[in-house]
Design an enzyme around this catalytic site. Structure first.
Site, mmCIF file in Angstrom:
data_model
loop_
_atom_site.group_PDB
_atom_site.id
_atom_site.type_symbol
_atom_site.label_atom_id
_atom_site.label_comp_id
_atom_site.label_asym_id
_atom_site.label_seq_id
_atom_site.Cartn_x
_atom_site.Cartn_y
_atom_site.Cartn_z
ATOM 1 N N CYS A 184 0.770 -1.391 -0.170
ATOM 2 C CA CYS A 184 0.016 0.079 -0.112
ATOM 3 C C CYS A 184 0.897 1.246 -0.012
ATOM 4 O O CYS A 184 1.436 1.719 1.018
ATOM 5 C CB CYS A 184 -1.081 -0.074 1.159
ATOM 6 N N CYS A 207 -0.306 4.114 2.013
ATOM 7 C CA CYS A 207 0.004 3.889 3.417
ATOM 8 C C CYS A 207 1.549 3.971 4.081
ATOM 9 O O CYS A 207 1.830 4.827 4.899
ATOM 10 C CB CYS A 207 -0.325 2.722 4.120
ATOM 11 N N ASP A 208 2.159 3.724 2.963
ATOM 12 C CA ASP A 208 3.802 3.629 3.544
ATOM 13 C C ASP A 208 4.806 4.506 2.604
ATOM 14 O O ASP A 208 5.934 4.602 3.144
ATOM 15 C CB ASP A 208 4.189 2.191 3.291
#
Ligand code: NAP
Length: 324
Positions: free
Chosen positions: A139, A142-143
């Site tokens: 992701c 997300c990261d």
């Protein structure tokens, strides 16, 4: 509960314990519907395999597992019965609906909220699991932020891989897209953006043979690529690896009972969580192949509880009155 025992009845049965399931539970409990939530095999869902979450609104940084424990506590506090079990069979052909769990416990329900989520599809190599959360992610939203000024690899050739590669150029100094063929599956407009971006390089006809890294501190140092044309191996240095080879929605329970879109996602009426069967609602990644965020899943969980409440008020007002 042995299988011979009478089934437990719930007005609302929620299947799944990610942000969609727990949010549905909070709303259904506050509507005095006394929901029962069956957590499934990975209580807390996909966020339990991430580390820092920086896009859950209201928390600048929160650990994924902590956030999910807080959601669980919130749902329980509001009056949800949370059951640590896995639904192994679901019968939506008769009312009340019936669910059978791994433990043998059985439930009947007037309304069902499906929130079983999706799993990122992984390559299935050992090093991938070893570095998950330590440089390997599925992701970019997300990261990606953790890779400012670093070099990353994205694996895949579809829309997700191209979007993730483009997104990662906001942070990374260099992004290499590794694809097993010599042409992309992604839409042309995305491909054009990709080819025009000076930070992005393409590694065509290549598969990840192994993710390379260190044990302490645990982290990624590169990938070993294998050519899909001549089998040759080469090492590409990288600080992060984003796997973007598709998602697999957990729709096995309803396969053959509800219409599924391409890829196995449960179909819902646009702008709602209503499925083709009245009284059955779907929320979160099980039905969403576009946004796939914790916050959008939570929003859909809320919608599902409100849809279920309206459904029960129309068809089973006595059930609601009894619950109150
Ligand atoms: P996808 O379209 O199924 O693409 C998966 C990609 O990963 C393919 O290029 C595939 O290669 C590759 N792949 C699969 N298994 C692999 C493996 N084991 N090793 C190496 N490569 C592997 O998945 P997606 O990109 O996640 O998209 C899913 C759906 O969501 C699609 O319908 C997509 O259009 C949609 N989507 C839309 C948008 C948008 O509209 N903006 C954004 C994201 C996703 P091959 O090409 O060789 O099969």
């Amino acid at each position: 509960m042995p299988e011979t025992d009478a089934p437990r009845h719930a007005h609302v049965l929620i299947i799944g314990s990610g942000p969609a399931g727990y949010t549905a539970a909070v709303y259904a409990a506050r509507a005095m519907l006394r929901p029962v939530l069956i957590q499934g095999g990975q209580p807390g869902g996909q966020l339990t395999i991430t580390t820092d979450v920086e896009n859950w609104i209201g928390d600048t940084t929160v650990q994924g597992p902590d956030l999910m424990l807080r959601m669980e506590a919130h749902a329980r506090e509001m009056g949800t019965e949370i059951v640590s079990d896995i639904v192994t069979a679901l019968d939506l052909s008769r009312r009340p609906f019936t669910a059978v769990c791994d433990s043998g416990a059985r439930y009947t329900a007037d309304a069902v909220i499906l929130a079983t989520g999706a799993q990122a599809r992984w390559l299935g190599i050992a090093s991938e699991g070893l570095f998950q959360g330590f440089g390997v992610s599925a992701c970019a939203t997300c990261d990606g932020f953790f890779f400012r000024g670093k070099e990353v690899v994205v694996v895949g050739g579809g829309n997700t891989a191209v979007e993730e590669a483009l997104f990662l150029t906001n942070f990374a100094s260099k992004v290499t897209l590794v694809h097993r063929r010599d042409s992309l599956r992604a839409e042309r407009i995305l491909q054009d953006r990709l080819f025009r971006n000076p930070k992005i390089e393409l590694a065509w006809n290549a598969e990840v043979d192994e993710i390379l890294g260190t044990d302490s501190p645990r982290g990624v140092t590169g990938v070993r690529l294998r050519s899909t044309t001549d089998g040759g191996l080469r090492v590409l240095p990288a600080d992060g690896v984003f796997i973007a080879i598709g998602h697999v929605p957990a729709s096995e329970l309803v396969r053959g009972q509800l219409p599924l879109r391409e890829g196995g996602y449960v179909e819902v009426e646009p702008g709602s969580t209503r499925t083709a069967i009245r009284g059955v609602f779907a929320a979160g990644d099980l039905t969403d192949d576009v946004y796939r965020q914790a916050v959008t899943s939570a929003g859909m969980g809320c919608m599902a509880a409100l849809d279920a409440e309206r459904f029960l008020a129309a068809v089973a007002p006595d059930a609601i009155a009894a619950a109150e």
